[in-house]
Design a protein around this motif. Structure first.
Motif, mmCIF file in Angstrom:
data_model
loop_
_atom_site.group_PDB
_atom_site.id
_atom_site.type_symbol
_atom_site.label_atom_id
_atom_site.label_comp_id
_atom_site.label_asym_id
_atom_site.label_seq_id
_atom_site.Cartn_x
_atom_site.Cartn_y
_atom_site.Cartn_z
ATOM 1 N N MET A 23 0.825 -1.211 0.000
ATOM 2 C CA MET A 23 0.000 0.000 0.000
ATOM 3 C C MET A 23 0.860 1.261 0.000
ATOM 4 S SD MET A 23 -3.128 -0.986 2.606
ATOM 5 C CE MET A 23 -3.836 0.665 2.516
ATOM 6 N N ILE A 24 0.303 2.329 -0.531
ATOM 7 C CA ILE A 24 0.994 3.615 -0.578
ATOM 8 C C ILE A 24 0.917 4.246 0.815
ATOM 9 C CG2 ILE A 24 0.954 5.924 -1.615
ATOM 10 C CD1 ILE A 24 -0.525 4.297 -4.006
ATOM 11 N N ALA A 25 2.060 4.611 1.334
ATOM 12 C CA ALA A 25 2.120 5.152 2.696
ATOM 13 C C ALA A 25 1.327 6.447 2.810
ATOM 14 C CB ALA A 25 3.576 5.397 3.092
ATOM 15 N N ASP A 26 0.706 6.639 3.986
ATOM 16 C CA ASP A 26 -0.099 7.838 4.219
ATOM 17 C C ASP A 26 0.707 9.116 3.993
ATOM 18 O OD1 ASP A 26 -2.298 6.320 4.816
ATOM 19 O OD2 ASP A 26 -2.184 6.605 6.990
ATOM 20 N N ASN A 27 1.955 9.135 4.477
ATOM 21 C CA ASN A 27 2.746 10.362 4.342
ATOM 22 C C ASN A 27 3.080 10.662 2.877
ATOM 23 O OD1 ASN A 27 4.468 8.082 4.448
ATOM 24 N ND2 ASN A 27 6.230 9.381 4.861
ATOM 25 N N ASP A 28 3.244 9.600 2.049
ATOM 26 C CA ASP A 28 3.494 9.822 0.624
ATOM 27 C C ASP A 28 2.247 10.373 -0.059
ATOM 28 O OD1 ASP A 28 6.153 8.960 0.641
ATOM 29 O OD2 ASP A 28 5.575 6.864 0.421
ATOM 30 N N TYR A 29 1.085 9.831 0.302
ATOM 31 C CA TYR A 29 -0.151 10.364 -0.267
ATOM 32 C C TYR A 29 -0.341 11.824 0.147
ATOM 33 C CZ TYR A 29 -5.001 11.338 -1.268
ATOM 34 O OH TYR A 29 -6.146 11.939 -1.744
ATOM 35 N N LEU A 30 -0.169 12.113 1.424
ATOM 36 C CA LEU A 30 -0.423 13.459 1.928
ATOM 37 C C LEU A 30 0.550 14.485 1.364
ATOM 38 C CD1 LEU A 30 -1.207 12.628 5.665
ATOM 39 C CD2 LEU A 30 -2.834 13.341 3.890
ATOM 40 N N SER A 31 1.802 14.075 1.136
ATOM 41 C CA SER A 31 2.802 15.034 0.660
ATOM 42 C C SER A 31 2.799 15.194 -0.857
ATOM 43 C CB SER A 31 4.203 14.618 1.128
ATOM 44 O OG SER A 31 4.585 13.385 0.535
ATOM 45 N N GLN A 32 2.423 14.139 -1.594
ATOM 46 C CA GLN A 32 2.579 14.190 -3.039
ATOM 47 C C GLN A 32 1.270 14.179 -3.823
ATOM 48 O OE1 GLN A 32 5.921 12.406 -4.842
ATOM 49 N NE2 GLN A 32 6.730 11.560 -2.936
ATOM 50 N N ILE A 33 0.235 13.579 -3.274
ATOM 51 C CA ILE A 33 -1.023 13.458 -4.005
ATOM 52 C C ILE A 33 -2.088 14.425 -3.502
ATOM 53 C CG2 ILE A 33 -2.858 11.881 -4.723
ATOM 54 C CD1 ILE A 33 -0.071 11.256 -5.869
ATOM 55 N N LYS A 34 -2.200 14.564 -2.197
ATOM 56 C CA LYS A 34 -3.253 15.418 -1.628
ATOM 57 C C LYS A 34 -3.183 16.856 -2.133
ATOM 58 C CE LYS A 34 -6.753 15.717 1.310
ATOM 59 N NZ LYS A 34 -7.133 17.119 1.193
ATOM 60 N N PRO A 35 -1.994 17.467 -2.271
ATOM 61 C CA PRO A 35 -1.966 18.835 -2.801
ATOM 62 C C PRO A 35 -2.544 18.941 -4.211
ATOM 63 C CG PRO A 35 0.102 18.310 -1.722
ATOM 64 C CD PRO A 35 -0.654 17.022 -1.816
ATOM 65 N N ILE A 36 -2.368 17.882 -5.014
ATOM 66 C CA ILE A 36 -2.931 17.887 -6.373
ATOM 67 C C ILE A 36 -4.445 17.797 -6.300
ATOM 68 C CG2 ILE A 36 -2.958 16.709 -8.607
ATOM 69 C CD1 ILE A 36 -0.188 15.613 -7.951
ATOM 70 N N GLU A 37 -4.939 16.917 -5.422
ATOM 71 C CA GLU A 37 -6.394 16.793 -5.260
ATOM 72 C C GLU A 37 -6.991 18.112 -4.775
ATOM 73 O OE1 GLU A 37 -9.673 13.973 -2.996
ATOM 74 O OE2 GLU A 37 -7.826 14.546 -1.984
ATOM 75 N N ASP A 38 -6.328 18.762 -3.821
ATOM 76 C CA ASP A 38 -6.841 20.018 -3.264
ATOM 77 C C ASP A 38 -6.917 21.125 -4.313
ATOM 78 O OD1 ASP A 38 -7.092 18.814 -0.811
ATOM 79 O OD2 ASP A 38 -5.212 19.628 -0.005
ATOM 80 N N ALA A 39 -6.055 21.055 -5.325
ATOM 81 C CA ALA A 39 -6.012 22.099 -6.350
ATOM 82 C C ALA A 39 -7.026 21.883 -7.472
ATOM 83 C CB ALA A 39 -4.606 22.185 -6.940
ATOM 84 N N LEU A 40 -7.716 20.746 -7.464
ATOM 85 C CA LEU A 40 -8.685 20.469 -8.517
ATOM 86 C C LEU A 40 -9.868 21.428 -8.431
ATOM 87 C CD1 LEU A 40 -8.871 16.555 -8.434
ATOM 88 C CD2 LEU A 40 -7.865 17.962 -10.241
ATOM 89 N N PRO A 41 -10.448 21.799 -9.569
ATOM 90 C CA PRO A 41 -11.660 22.616 -9.538
ATOM 91 C C PRO A 41 -12.829 21.800 -8.976
ATOM 92 C CG PRO A 41 -11.206 21.859 -11.773
ATOM 93 C CD PRO A 41 -10.013 21.481 -10.946
ATOM 94 N N ALA A 42 -13.839 22.481 -8.472
ATOM 95 C CA ALA A 42 -15.021 21.789 -7.960
ATOM 96 C C ALA A 42 -15.713 21.054 -9.101
ATOM 97 C CB ALA A 42 -15.973 22.797 -7.329
ATOM 98 N N ILE A 43 -16.003 19.773 -8.884
ATOM 99 C CA ILE A 43 -16.612 18.937 -9.911
ATOM 100 C C ILE A 43 -18.006 18.501 -9.463
ATOM 101 C CG2 ILE A 43 -16.418 16.775 -11.204
ATOM 102 C CD1 ILE A 43 -14.287 18.787 -11.990
ATOM 103 N N ASP A 44 -18.976 18.648 -10.326
ATOM 104 C CA ASP A 44 -20.334 18.187 -10.041
ATOM 105 C C ASP A 44 -20.367 16.666 -10.183
ATOM 106 O OD1 ASP A 44 -22.994 17.543 -9.947
ATOM 107 O OD2 ASP A 44 -23.634 18.963 -11.490
ATOM 108 N N PRO A 45 -20.588 15.913 -9.101
ATOM 109 C CA PRO A 45 -20.551 14.450 -9.175
ATOM 110 C C PRO A 45 -21.674 13.844 -10.006
ATOM 111 C CG PRO A 45 -21.343 15.178 -7.019
ATOM 112 C CD PRO A 45 -20.875 16.398 -7.740
#
Length: 271
Positions: A23-45
């Motif tokens: 599994m991908i470590a929590d700290n790797d997700y939080l440092s490398q992936i979460k900032p990208i997710e946070d920058a996404l525009p709001a999407i209508d599900p």
């Protein structure tokens, strides 16, 4: 050289447990992936895939996008299912479609449930997300399985194709790296430039040299490549000369006869 051996019973237990040791470590997700997710525009599900809105492919791309034949690659063989070996990147999905796909993919729960470290990543942090689309990403699943999309990819491949395993629909390679690895790759890219953009076997890769189980694969770029070096799909035909499917760009795709052609997913370097 030390050799590690895993018994069949132990391997079976790891697989049945979901390969949680990968599994991908929590700290790797939080440092490398979460900032990208946070920058996404709001999407209508509630948005549903509509090829008239979300598909960028046009019939004229069959003429304007170059395709190398298996013969031109020096890889012609009785097992090939098309004369086409690889295409240059062609427009497939619109920016809106790609952003929706990213919003479905980059969630923590998707990485936890479906993301695992790649077995042959050169950085040790390259990861793959597989098996998620049908249950966790309805827009993405519909986009890849829609008859109009399948028809477009088939036209570029020169043979009628169809998705046959939901587990493989929208499989994703994720490039993550430590600061040291990023620096080493930057040095490697400068060395490559000094050699006239030639490649050797030790190209940094999310997924190293391999052949696919499927006869054809369609590789879509989900990232903005305007400030990126690399990210190409590299091919190593029988001649041994490494050939890039050049010019990856967000929303563009490359078709590749991956069952026969040995290839890798190179790691992009952001500057």
């Amino acid at each position: 050289m030390a050799t590690s051996i895993i018994s069949t019973a132990e391997l079976k237990a790891l697989v049945l447990d979901g390969n949680k040791h990968q599994m991908i470590a929590d700290n790797d997700y939080l440092s490398q992936i979460k900032p990208i997710e946070d920058a996404l525009p709001a999407i209508d599900p509630s948005i549903r895939f509509d090829p008239s809105i979300h598909l960028a492919f046009k019939p004229e791309h069959l003429k304007t996008c170059k395709r190398k034949t298996m013969e031109e690659l020096g890889a012609a063989c009785p097992e090939q299912i098309s004369e086409v070996g690889v295409s240059e990147p062609f427009p497939l999905f619109t920016d809106e479609a790609v952003e929706i796909m990213r919003s479905e993919l980059l969630r923590k729960e998707v990485f936890d449930e479906y993301g695992r470290l790649s077995y042959n990543s050169t950085t040790g942090l390259g990861a793959m997300i597989r098996g998620y689309a049908k249950d966790a990403a309805p827009f993405t699943y519909a986009a890849w399985t829609h008859p109009v999309t399948v028809s477009a990819v088939s036209a570029m491949a020169g043979v009628e194709l169809e998705p046959i395993m939901d587990y493989e629909v929208a499989s994703v390679n994720v490039a993550m790296k430590s600061p040291d690895a990023a620096q080493n790759e930057l040095v490697s890219s400068r060395r490559r430039s000094s050699l006239g953009n030639k490649f050797d076997d030790d190209v940094p890769a999310v997924v190293g040299w391999h052949n696919d189980s499927y006869p054809f694969v369609c590789v879509l770029m989900l990232s903005d490549t305007s400030k990126m070096i690399g990210g190409e799909t590299l091919i190593k035909p029988p001649s041994g000369e490494i050939i890039p499917a050049e010019g990856p760009a967000k929303g563009k795709a490359t078709v590749l006869q991956g069952r026969i052609l040995n290839h890798l997913a190179s790691i992009p370097i952001v500057f």
